[in-house]
Design an enzyme around this catalytic site. Structure first.
Site, PDB file in Angstrom:
ATOM      1  N   ALA A 168     -16.079  54.776  37.119  1.00  0.00           N
ATOM      2  CA  ALA A 168     -17.271  54.190  37.734  1.00  0.00           C
ATOM      3  C   ALA A 168     -17.764  52.984  36.944  1.00  0.00           C
ATOM      4  CB  ALA A 168     -18.367  55.245  37.841  1.00  0.00           C
ATOM      5  N   TYR A 169     -17.760  53.111  35.633  1.00  0.00           N
ATOM      6  CA  TYR A 169     -18.217  52.000  34.798  1.00  0.00           C
ATOM      7  C   TYR A 169     -17.296  50.791  34.951  1.00  0.00           C
ATOM      8  CZ  TYR A 169     -19.434  49.362  30.588  1.00  0.00           C
ATOM      9  OH  TYR A 169     -19.804  48.373  29.710  1.00  0.00           O
ATOM     10  N   ALA A 170     -15.987  51.031  34.877  1.00  0.00           N
ATOM     11  CA  ALA A 170     -15.032  49.930  35.009  1.00  0.00           C
ATOM     12  C   ALA A 170     -15.140  49.275  36.379  1.00  0.00           C
ATOM     13  CB  ALA A 170     -13.610  50.433  34.764  1.00  0.00           C
TER      14      ALA A 170
END
Length: 245
Positions: A153-155
């Site tokens: 999700a962060y990437a």
């Protein structure tokens, strides 16, 4: 340096960690700095006082980077206090981790609001106000290339930052304003180190041929280059991770 010739920088997320190192570095180079922060008044106040104590110029503004009215007000403070805006460093962001299968949609929406919408809102205001010869510097992450499990999700949110950066640089053709993104690897900030045991930190440090974690000042060095003499670097995502990828 007179106010007529002094460059002016806005640094979001500038009260702590990498953002604070960037704010201090730009101030040390003679730029007036507007530190945008989300919550902690004491940290923002300490950052400003530190810059003032070293002969620099700085103010702090509390602002939600995803709120267009708050971001407009942030830029208006920079123009009112220092006469304009030359550099925008968008270091504000949040990182929530976990496997995709278990990742909550509320966390996904929260992170995307800050990391994607926040970048869009800050960059949009920067486009409208940054003076010729200026620079817009977003923050991405080396995780987009490292493909570390748990960071889906962060990437994904930072992949959107990469896309915005590359396209915006081309949309500003003829403006004499550069647009780049800095993509740090593991960097020794309080937020990064929190909750990690010694073995994990050691493993991450060894991932780089330099065999250490990055330091906030390592990233600030790169930002200062892109914000100043690095005028021929434009439309790039620059990976700052000691060679980990």
């Amino acid at each position: 340096m007179s106010t007529a010739t002094r460059r002016v920088a806005i640094v979001t997320g500038g009260s702590r960690g990498i953002g604070r190192a960037v704010a201090e570095r730009l101030a040390a180079e003679g730029q007036a700095v507007v530190i945008a922060y989300a919550r902690n008044d004491a940290e923002a106040d300490a950052a400003v006082k530190g810059i003032l104590a070293n002969g620099g110029a700085a103010v702090a503004v509390k602002a939600d980077v995803a709120d267009e009215k708050a971001v407009e007000a942030l830029f208006e403070v920079a123009e009112r206090e220092f006469g304009g805006v030359d550099v925008v460093v968008h270091a504000a962001g949040i990182m929530l981790v976990g496997p995709l299968a278990d990742f909550g949609l509320e966390d996904l929406d929260r992170m995307h609001r800050t990391n994607i919408r926040g970048t869009f809102v800050v960059d949009r205001e920067a486009v409208r106000r940054v003076r010729p010869g200026g620079a817009i510097i977003n923050f991405s992450t080396s995780v987009t290339k490292l493909a570390t499990p748990g960071y889906t999700a962060y990437a994904a949110s930072k992949g959107a930052v990469d896309a915005m950066t590359l396209i915006l640089a081309r949309e500003l053709r003829g403006r004499d304003v550069t647009v780049n993104a800095v993509a740090p690897g593991p960097t020794a900030t309080d937020l990064f180190l929190d909750g990690k045991d010694e073995a994990t930190v050691e493993r991450l440090a060894k991932a780089s041929p330099m065999e250490r974690l990055g330091r906030p000042n390592d990233i600030a060095d790169l930002v200062a280059f892109l914000a100043g003499p690095g005028r021929w670097v434009n439309g790039q995502v620059v990976y700052a991770n000691g060679g980990a990828i």
